[in-house]
Design an enzyme around this catalytic site. Structure first.
Site, PDB file in Angstrom:
ATOM      1  N   ARG A 118      77.900  53.410  68.680  1.00  0.00           N
ATOM      2  CA  ARG A 118      78.252  52.190  67.926  1.00  0.00           C
ATOM      3  C   ARG A 118      77.874  52.235  66.441  1.00  0.00           C
ATOM      4  NH1 ARG A 118      76.558  49.924  72.829  1.00  0.00           N
ATOM      5  NH2 ARG A 118      78.387  49.396  74.074  1.00  0.00           N
ATOM      6  N   LYS A 140      86.611  54.543  54.070  1.00  0.00           N
ATOM      7  CA  LYS A 140      87.729  54.607  55.008  1.00  0.00           C
ATOM      8  C   LYS A 140      87.582  55.888  55.810  1.00  0.00           C
ATOM      9  CE  LYS A 140      91.521  51.964  53.057  1.00  0.00           C
ATOM     10  NZ  LYS A 140      92.890  52.031  52.493  1.00  0.00           N
ATOM     11  N   GLU A 234      90.011  45.857  52.176  1.00  0.00           N
ATOM     12  CA  GLU A 234      91.431  45.801  51.830  1.00  0.00           C
ATOM     13  C   GLU A 234      92.089  44.466  52.199  1.00  0.00           C
ATOM     14  OE1 GLU A 234      93.363  49.660  51.955  1.00  0.00           O
ATOM     15  OE2 GLU A 234      95.246  48.676  52.468  1.00  0.00           O
ATOM     16  N   HIS A 249     102.820  59.030  53.103  1.00  0.00           N
ATOM     17  CA  HIS A 249     102.443  59.173  54.515  1.00  0.00           C
ATOM     18  C   HIS A 249     103.686  59.465  55.359  1.00  0.00           C
ATOM     19  CE1 HIS A 249      98.393  56.780  54.123  1.00  0.00           C
ATOM     20  NE2 HIS A 249      98.300  58.024  53.712  1.00  0.00           N
TER      21      HIS A 249
HETATM   22  P1  NAD Z   1      91.449  69.205  53.433  1.00  0.00           P
HETATM   23  O1  NAD Z   1      90.244  68.541  53.909  1.00  0.00           O
HETATM   24  O2  NAD Z   1      92.421  69.673  54.445  1.00  0.00           O
HETATM   25  O3  NAD Z   1      91.010  70.409  52.500  1.00  0.00           O
HETATM   26  C1  NAD Z   1      92.001  71.231  51.958  1.00  0.00           C
HETATM   27  C2  NAD Z   1      91.755  72.723  52.269  1.00  0.00           C
HETATM   28  O4  NAD Z   1      90.747  73.200  51.380  1.00  0.00           O
HETATM   29  C3  NAD Z   1      91.268  72.997  53.658  1.00  0.00           C
HETATM   30  O5  NAD Z   1      91.824  74.195  54.123  1.00  0.00           O
HETATM   31  C4  NAD Z   1      89.776  73.158  53.465  1.00  0.00           C
HETATM   32  O6  NAD Z   1      89.148  73.919  54.461  1.00  0.00           O
HETATM   33  C5  NAD Z   1      89.723  73.852  52.133  1.00  0.00           C
HETATM   34  N1  NAD Z   1      88.502  73.686  51.368  1.00  0.00           N
HETATM   35  C6  NAD Z   1      87.744  72.582  51.260  1.00  0.00           C
HETATM   36  N2  NAD Z   1      86.803  72.767  50.314  1.00  0.00           N
HETATM   37  C7  NAD Z   1      86.963  74.018  49.845  1.00  0.00           C
HETATM   38  C8  NAD Z   1      86.305  74.783  48.846  1.00  0.00           C
HETATM   39  N3  NAD Z   1      85.327  74.267  48.115  1.00  0.00           N
HETATM   40  N4  NAD Z   1      86.714  76.037  48.623  1.00  0.00           N
HETATM   41  C9  NAD Z   1      87.759  76.558  49.349  1.00  0.00           C
HETATM   42  N5  NAD Z   1      88.449  75.877  50.272  1.00  0.00           N
HETATM   43  C10 NAD Z   1      88.049  74.618  50.510  1.00  0.00           C
HETATM   44  O7  NAD Z   1      92.291  68.278  52.434  1.00  0.00           O
HETATM   45  P2  NAD Z   1      91.856  67.250  51.278  1.00  0.00           P
HETATM   46  O8  NAD Z   1      92.939  67.294  50.300  1.00  0.00           O
HETATM   47  O9  NAD Z   1      90.471  67.452  50.847  1.00  0.00           O
HETATM   48  O10 NAD Z   1      91.908  65.850  52.034  1.00  0.00           O
HETATM   49  C11 NAD Z   1      93.101  65.334  52.545  1.00  0.00           C
HETATM   50  C12 NAD Z   1      92.755  64.335  53.622  1.00  0.00           C
HETATM   51  O11 NAD Z   1      92.040  63.252  53.040  1.00  0.00           O
HETATM   52  C13 NAD Z   1      93.989  63.720  54.277  1.00  0.00           C
HETATM   53  O12 NAD Z   1      93.789  63.700  55.675  1.00  0.00           O
HETATM   54  C14 NAD Z   1      94.026  62.322  53.725  1.00  0.00           C
HETATM   55  O13 NAD Z   1      94.610  61.403  54.618  1.00  0.00           O
HETATM   56  C15 NAD Z   1      92.568  62.030  53.523  1.00  0.00           C
HETATM   57  N6  NAD Z   1      92.297  60.983  52.532  1.00  0.00           N
HETATM   58  C16 NAD Z   1      91.448  60.008  52.887  1.00  0.00           C
HETATM   59  C17 NAD Z   1      91.119  59.023  51.988  1.00  0.00           C
HETATM   60  C18 NAD Z   1      90.105  57.973  52.354  1.00  0.00           C
HETATM   61  O14 NAD Z   1      89.951  57.012  51.603  1.00  0.00           O
HETATM   62  N7  NAD Z   1      89.378  58.142  53.432  1.00  0.00           N
HETATM   63  C19 NAD Z   1      91.667  59.045  50.701  1.00  0.00           C
HETATM   64  C20 NAD Z   1      92.536  60.069  50.364  1.00  0.00           C
HETATM   65  C21 NAD Z   1      92.846  61.059  51.291  1.00  0.00           C
HETATM   66  N1  GLY Z   2      92.574  56.017  49.552  1.00  0.00           N
HETATM   67  C1  GLY Z   2      92.813  54.624  49.708  1.00  0.00           C
HETATM   68  C2  GLY Z   2      91.591  53.821  49.885  1.00  0.00           C
HETATM   69  O1  GLY Z   2      90.503  54.332  49.925  1.00  0.00           O
HETATM   70  O2  GLY Z   2      91.680  52.625  49.998  1.00  0.00           O
END
Ligand code: NAD
Ligand code: GLY
Length: 358
Positions: A118, A140, A234, A249
């Site tokens: 939880r 998020k 939000e 998306h």
């Molecule tokens: P990711 O986590 O897939 O990372 C991208 C790639 O880079 C992966 O292959 C990873 O292993 C590699 N990697 C990470 N750090 C590295 C480093 N320092 N050196 C070499 N390789 C490295 O992708 P991302 O772009 O970081 O994140 C995208 C995700 O984030 C999506 O799922 C998206 O929906 C989510 N997101 C969430 C929020 C939120 O508010 N929670 C906001 C924006 C995006």
């Molecule tokens: N990436 C959108 C949010 O954090 O609200």
């Protein structure tokens, strides 16, 4: 080192930004409350940075959980695997999870922290540019569903965010660009001065100039922290952070997770939001040309993939978190640098944009 604050009353937390922060044990220690930690990473990031984190967790009973790498693994199955490893390692309510990786690791780990027994504490250690400027801040968390992106999740704030800019040295160029898409997004939401700065400094960012990168990360986190502090769950204004995301998306889900990077889909999505805004006369073709130029300087796509037609876009966009009582809301641009959320848009104009006919 720069320190920012996400101001959420008794759940406020710091964002530390600087070079070499992974090696600073004194930074993380105050945010680990119990005696046990679990570092969650993936098969790409762990070989690069797990050792540095271990130096920070040697005073704790630590378990590592190494997940498969990729957006396609941001699933309930992977979450369940993580829960199983935590139970097997006897993680308890005082365990602190440490998310070491990009947005995928951060989102899954945050959701595991929100749901395990939880709710337990967690710390974000983002290692991609995108996760530094967006996903690690604001609480998020969640996973994808085959029918829709980030559909299953929870709001759960971290104890702190540690951004070690040195980790960007190992990130590939395509991932760097994807992160820049989310940086550009802040400018178009409500910070046109930042767009001017980005226009002037894009080549420095692309060449990974450390001063330019640090500035862009700091300004993005300031922008995000301000919006999150004003509207954590939000109820209104936070939706602006989704500029380009309803279209984006749909692209990610429609193509299959992982084909286009999240930031790439958001870049094309921002152009689609701009095109719909132009159809209403709120912004001009010139404005869109400027946006395209900036995104292209960052090697980002400026139109959606051909294989998703208007009908498929409609279907995909009908499953979006901004659909309320069956009505789709979109983030559009009242003018450049003034985004807003609305359900009052011309459906024919949307059809035109979704059909790629602008
Ligand atoms: P990711 O986590 O897939 O990372 C991208 C790639 O880079 C992966 O292959 C990873 O292993 C590699 N990697 C990470 N750090 C590295 C480093 N320092 N050196 C070499 N390789 C490295 O992708 P991302 O772009 O970081 O994140 C995208 C995700 O984030 C999506 O799922 C998206 O929906 C989510 N997101 C969430 C929020 C939120 O508010 N929670 C906001 C924006 C995006
Ligand atoms: N990436 C959108 C949010 O954090 O609200």
């Amino acid at each position: 080192m720069e320190t920012l604050k996400v101001d959420l009353g008794d759940r406020s937390y710091p964002i530390f930004i600087g070079a070499g922060l992974l090696k600073k044990q004194s930074l993380i220690a105050p945010y680990i409350k119990g005696k046990t930690t679990a570092v969650v990473s993936n098969t790409t990031v762990a070989p690069l940075y797990l050792e540095s984190i271990h130096q920070n967790t040697c005073d704790y009973n630590n378990t590592d959980v190494i997940l498969p790498d990729g957006e396609e693994f941001k699933t309930m199955d992977t979450l369940s695997q993580l829960h199983t490893e935590m139970l097997t390692a006897r993680c308890d309510r005082k365990t602190t999870l440490i998310a070491l990786g990009g947005g995928v690791v951060g989102d899954i780990t945050g959701f595991a922290a929100a749901s395990y027994q939880r709710g337990i504490n967690f710390i974000q250690v983002p290692t991609t540019l995108l996760s530094m400027v967006d996903s690690s801040v604001g609480g998020k968390t969640g996973v994808n569903h085959p029918l829709g992106k980030n559909m299953i999740g929870a709001f759960h704030q971290p104890q702190c965010v540690i951004i070690d800019t040195d980790t960007l040295n190992t990130l590939d160029d395509r991932q760097l660009s994807a992160g820049i898409a989310e940086i550009i997004k802040y400018g178009y939401i409500n910070d046109l001065t930042f767009i001017d700065w980005l226009d002037e400094n894009m080549s420095k960012l692309m060449k990974r100039d450390p001063i330019a990168l640090s500035y862009a990360i700091k300004r993005s986190c300031e922008n995000k922290a301000g919006i999150v502090a004003a509207d954590e769950k939000e109820a209104g204004q936070r939706a602006l952070l989704n500029l380009g995301h309803t279209f984006g998306h749909a692209i990610e889900t429609g193509l299959g997770y992982g084909k286009w990077l999240h930031g790439e889909a958001v870049a094309a999505g921002m152009i689609m939001a701009a095109q719909l805004s132009k159809e209403h006369g709120w912004i001009s073709e010139n404005d869109i040309t400027g946006m395209r130029k900036l995104l292209k300087k960052a090697n980002l796509p400026t139109s959606p993939p051909e294989e998703i037609n208007a009908e498929r876009f409609n279907e995909l966009m009908s499953i979006d978190k901004k659909v309320q009582d069956g009505v789709l809301h979109l983030i559009l641009m009242k003018k450049m640098g003034e985004s807003f959320i609305t359900n009052d848009f011309d459906k024919q104009a949307l059809k035109k944009v979704l059909g790629h006919s602008n």
